[in-house]
Each structure stands twice: as structure tokens, then as C-alpha cells.
Design an enzyme around this catalytic site. Structure first.
Site, short mmCIF file in Angstrom:
data_model
loop_
_atom_site.label_atom_id
_atom_site.label_comp_id
_atom_site.label_asym_id
_atom_site.label_seq_id
_atom_site.Cartn_x
_atom_site.Cartn_y
_atom_site.Cartn_z
CG MET A 93 13.12 24.95 4.20
SD MET A 93 14.08 26.06 3.14
CE MET A 93 15.34 26.60 4.30
CB ILE A 151 18.42 29.05 11.05
CG1 ILE A 151 17.79 30.33 11.60
CG2 ILE A 151 19.20 28.32 12.14
CD1 ILE A 151 16.71 30.09 12.64
N GLY A 181 19.10 21.23 3.79
CA GLY A 181 18.30 21.10 5.00
C GLY A 181 18.53 22.21 6.00
CB SER A 182 18.45 25.15 6.37
OG SER A 182 17.96 25.18 5.04
NE ARG A 183 13.94 27.76 13.31
CZ ARG A 183 14.17 27.71 14.62
NH1 ARG A 183 14.77 26.65 15.14
NH2 ARG A 183 13.82 28.70 15.41
#
Length: 215
Positions: A93, A151, A181-183
Site C-alpha cells: 500500500m 506489516i 504506507g505499509s503492506r
């Protein structure tokens, strides 16, 4: 869960309020550059924490995307809860994506594991183990095990979990958010096959990520 009538996740309100109030104060003082910059910050936070409604697919034996973003990996990997190897779909993301996370299936949360860690770029392979992350073990109506992992990334510094062990989530239901912002990784049962490819853009709660294999 976290959704408001304004279409903005509740996590965004403190940021929006601070920027909006600062913009007003600077405007009153005549400090127009700072007022405009804070106004831009207000608009950015409203956009980042947006939480639009989604049309959830009703088809049987599918899993939907738990996050908005881009598919960056599809590969076998040991899930962080059971340690067993499953096909893992990784969704990155970026800062422009909606960051509210949704359940890929209807199922019960059997375990939640939060691990403190680093804040490496979430697109890196080692981020799955070394970064701060929160893992959820879900059991679907057929008894199959699914694992979803939030994450944290280079900019994202807070994972928000809004569920607890024992909760039952519907497909596409909101369960948390990651800031800035991440995953998100999704580990599939062996009976399911990915329906997406590397580079595909996906939408949380709408895009079908996997389907059950035909018997």
C-alpha cells in the site's frame, strides 16, 4: 469498525483537527504561507484516512483482498503463526491508497500475534519478519486456516487492530488500519489458488484474490 458517517476513519480525526486548527490560527495571525501549508495537510489527512464503502462479492469459495494496493509477491512462505508453508500474496500500500484493512473471508479469529520490530521499507522481502507486524489466524466455515498479516513500513509507524480473539468477521468487514504506507500479506489454505498476478492493482473488500480449487 472505525468507520464514521463522514467516510473517514476515526484514526484520522486528530491529524485533521490539528492541521485545520493550525491553519485557522495562522490565517488569523496573517501568516498565510503557514496557513496554506496546514490547509494542504488537512486535505491530505482527509484523503489518506478516507474509508469508502465497498461492494463485497457474494460468490462462494473465494477470498477478497484485505487491502488496497499492488501485488508485489506471490510465493510459498511460512506463515508467522503456525510456521507452515502456504502460498502468500503480498500487497503493498503506497501513501495514496486507502489504508483500512478488511477481512478476506468470513471466519472466526482464533489467534492474534503482535510483534514489535523495525520499520524497513515494507516492499522488502525481509520486512515480513523484521518489521513490526500483527498476524491474525482466521478459521473459515469449512475449518480451513487463513493468516492475514499487517506489516508496518518505512513511514507507517502504527498498526491499529480493532478485533480480538473469538470475533467473527464477515467477508469484507473492516478489522484495522495501518498509518501512512505499509503492506498486508495473505496466506492461503492449500485448497485455494491465487486469481491475481504480480503487478495487479487490487481493492480491499472487492478484488477477488483467490478461489477454491475445483474438486
Amino acid at each position: 469498525m472505525g468507520k464514521t458517517n463522514l467516510g473517514i476513519d476515526q484514526e484520522g480525526f486528530p491529524y485533521i483537527a490539528i492541521f485545520a486548527f493550525s491553519s485557522l490560527i495562522f490565517a488569523i495571525l496573517g501568516w498565510w504561507l503557514l496557513a496554506v501549508l496546514c490547509l494542504i495537510g488537512t486535505i491530505f489527512c482527509g484523503h489518506f484516512f478516507r474509508d469508502p464503502e465497498r461492494i463485497i462479492p457474494t460468490e462462494a469459495n473465494i477470498a477478497v483482498s484485505p487491502a488496497d494496493g499492488k501485488i508485489i509477491r506471490i510465493e510459498p512462505r511460512q506463515d508467522p503463526i503456525s510456521g507452515e508453508s502456504h502460498t502468500c500474496i503480498s500487497i503493498f500500500m503506497n501513501i495514496c491508497n486507502v489504508h483500512v484493512n478488511r477481512s478476506p473471508i468470513k471466519g472466526q479469529i482464533e489467534a492474534i500475534q503482535y510483534v514489535q520490530g523495525h520499520f524497513l521499507n515494507a516492499s522488502l522481502d525481509k520486512a515480513a519478519k523484521e518489521n513490526e507486524h500483527c498476524s491474525y489466524l482466521l478459521r473459515d466455515q469449512d475449518g480451513k486456516q487463513w493468516v492475514v498479516v499487517q506489516i508496518a513500513g518505512l513511514i507507517a509507524r502504527r498498526i491499529v487492530c480493532r478485533t480480538k480473539e473469538g470475533d467473527i468477521l464477515n467477508r469484507g468487514e473492516r478489522f484495522g488500519i495501518i498509518r501512512f504506507g505499509s503492506r498486508v500479506d495473505l496466506y492461503l489454505p492449500e485448497e485455494y489458488t491465487p486469481t491475481v498476478n504480480l503487478g495487479n492493482k487490487v481493492i480491499a473488500g472487492e478484488t477477488i484474490l483467490a478461489k477454491k480449487n475445483q474438486e
